[in-house]
Design a protein around this motif. Structure first.
Motif, short mmCIF file in Angstrom:
data_model
loop_
_atom_site.label_atom_id
_atom_site.label_comp_id
_atom_site.label_asym_id
_atom_site.label_seq_id
_atom_site.Cartn_x
_atom_site.Cartn_y
_atom_site.Cartn_z
N MET A 276 39.28 -4.66 -7.05
CA MET A 276 39.60 -5.27 -5.60
C MET A 276 39.55 -3.94 -4.54
O MET A 276 40.17 -2.85 -4.99
N ASP A 277 39.55 -4.29 -3.35
CA ASP A 277 39.67 -3.30 -2.42
C ASP A 277 41.11 -3.06 -1.93
O ASP A 277 41.62 -3.80 -2.01
N MET A 278 41.62 -1.85 -1.62
CA MET A 278 42.82 -1.60 -1.03
C MET A 278 42.67 -0.22 -0.33
O MET A 278 42.09 0.64 -0.33
N PHE A 279 43.85 -0.39 0.20
CA PHE A 279 44.22 0.83 1.21
C PHE A 279 45.52 1.79 0.97
O PHE A 279 46.43 0.87 0.30
N SER A 280 45.38 2.90 0.67
CA SER A 280 46.30 3.87 0.21
C SER A 280 47.76 4.01 1.17
O SER A 280 47.31 4.39 2.25
#
Ligand code: GLV
Ligand code: MN
Ligand code: MN
Length: 417
Positions: A357-361
């Motif tokens: 899945m895409d994620m933002f850190s």
């Protein structure tokens, strides 16, 4: 997915990676099961040496630059092409976990070995990198080695920085470089073809979703500020309140006021006072000097700028009889990773049948600086209960192996371009 890429990914040996991680975790091991391997310490040097020994055992050359960034080189067939860099950091928080940083370096090393085990010759060299002082707990700010490499900071800016005991970074760096005299120095002019980093997520989402791989699209912005409050030391038994210039009382009021000022309705702002040093720290002396740190983060640069601008007026407004000095140490703008490289990671996971899945850190990483000079992206893997910057940090070997397979596939594809 092409056959060589698939073979490289399949050659990732999760058990070997885990063994190396556990061996690395012996260096600076704490009784509570974590590690204390702060930047440029004796323990950090021992970790660097271990990586170099593993490199030499496998026939790879190692090199270091003036910021003590350490590179392990697997040659490509076309030596004139810029290499693909893969890596993270070996330094830790004072009460750090076994995976924050070390996983990314050892996964990168595993990528080199997997390419060899799969018999894949790449056009470009692939290098595993350990960046210096990512954590920033001993020498502030963090991610210094990668910032210098990416020319967002100069060596001249970092050398005078001192740790909390007053040791200059210049001395610690000199001793660290001298500790590996057999590892040649190389200049910092290199611009890589691409950079990839893998890291445990340090948050709870992947574990909650039961997904082994996060494809990271970016990193929120970070601002680091140090505040100094200068009062006057005085006798605790004899000095009336009205004559005191109590730096601790004043600093405490500032911290509470800043906490309030930075609170937002949707809980997006991350505001932390993580270090608070009181001098002389004696039970019967009114504190004369306090230094505290502010680490604050947000995805939106305008919000960072606006909130940063509030710190000095709030502190000055509460200073009373004390003097206050606000030192803005570092701003790293929010990072958006290169869309093509992010997409390559998605495609690599998909081609290997690994759920992602895409994620933002929320956390900072060396990749934020590398992305300023070359196409860059990151792979996250789950960690237990999302816990990190904690000795209880934990991760599953099979998740780390899955993330490393995606990393190997993407590194192999990039190195063939
Ligand atoms: C690195 O650990 C950070 O500060 O996000
Ligand atoms: Mn890290
Ligand atoms: Mn960290």
């Amino acid at each position: 997915m092409d056959d060589e890429v698939r073979r490289a990914a399949r050659a990732v040996d999760g058990a070997r990676l885990w063994r190396r991680l556990m061996a690395m975790a012996e260096i600076g091991a704490t009784p509570a099961g974590g590690v204390n391997r702060q930047a440029l310490s004796i323990e950090d040097r021992a970790a660097r040496r271990r990586l170099v020994e593993w490199a030499w055992e496998r026939g790879y050359d190692a090199a270091q630059d003036g910021a003590a960034n350490l590179f392990v080189h697997r040659p490509g067939s076309e030596p004139q092409l810029p290499p693909v860099l893969v890596g993270s950091h070996l330094d830790s928080q004072p009460t750090g976990g076994r995976f924050d940083g070390a996983f990314g370096v050892l996964a990168a090393f595993e990528v080199l070995e997997a390419l060899d085990d799969a018999g894949v010759a790449t056009r470009r060299a692939v290098e595993a990198v350990a960046w210096t002082n990512e954590e920033g707990s001993r020498f502030s700010p963090g991610a210094m080695g990668s910032a210098v490499f990416a020319r967002r900071m100069t060596l001249g800016e970092i050398l005078p920085v001192t740790d909390w005991d007053g040791v200059p970074l210049a001395d610690a760096l000199r001793d660290t470089l001298a500790d590996l005299p057999e590892v040649p120095m190389r200049d910092r002019g290199l611009v890589p073809a691409a950079f990839l980093e893998t890291h445990i997520e340090q948050g709870p989402r992947l574990e909650a979703e039961g997904i082994p791989v996060g494809v990271v699209t970016g990193i929120q912005g970070i601002s680091n500020i140090h505040v100094e409050v200068i009062g006057a030391e005085a006798h605790a038994g004899t000095t009336p309140r009205r004559l005191r210039r109590d730096a601790l009382k004043t600093a405490a009021a500032m911290v509470l006021a800043l906490e309030d000022a930075f609170a937002d309705g949707d809980d997006t702002v991350r505001f932390t006072v993580g270090r608070f040093d009181v001098t002389p720290s004696s039970p019967n002396t009114v504190p004369g000097h306090v230094r505290f740190t502010i680490d604050f983060r947000h995805p939106d640069p305008a919000t960072i700028e606006r909130l940063t601008g509030r710190i000095e007026p709030i502190c000055q407004g509460l200073a009373g009889a004390c003097e206050v000095r606000v030192h803005r140490k570092r701003d790293v703008p929010p990072t958006r990773f290169d869309e093509g490289t992010v997409d390559l990671l998605r495609e690599s996971a998909k081609g290997l049948g690994i759920a992602h899945m895409d994620m933002f850190s929320g956390a900072g990483h060396d990749a934020m600086h590398l992305s300023a000079i070359c196409p860059t992206a990151m792979v996250f893997t789950p960690c237990k209960d999302g816990i990190s910057h904690n000795e209880a940090e934990s991760a599953k070997p099979e998740d780390l192996a899955a993330g490393t397979r995606v990393l190997a596939a993407a590194a192999c594809a990039l190195a063939q371009r």
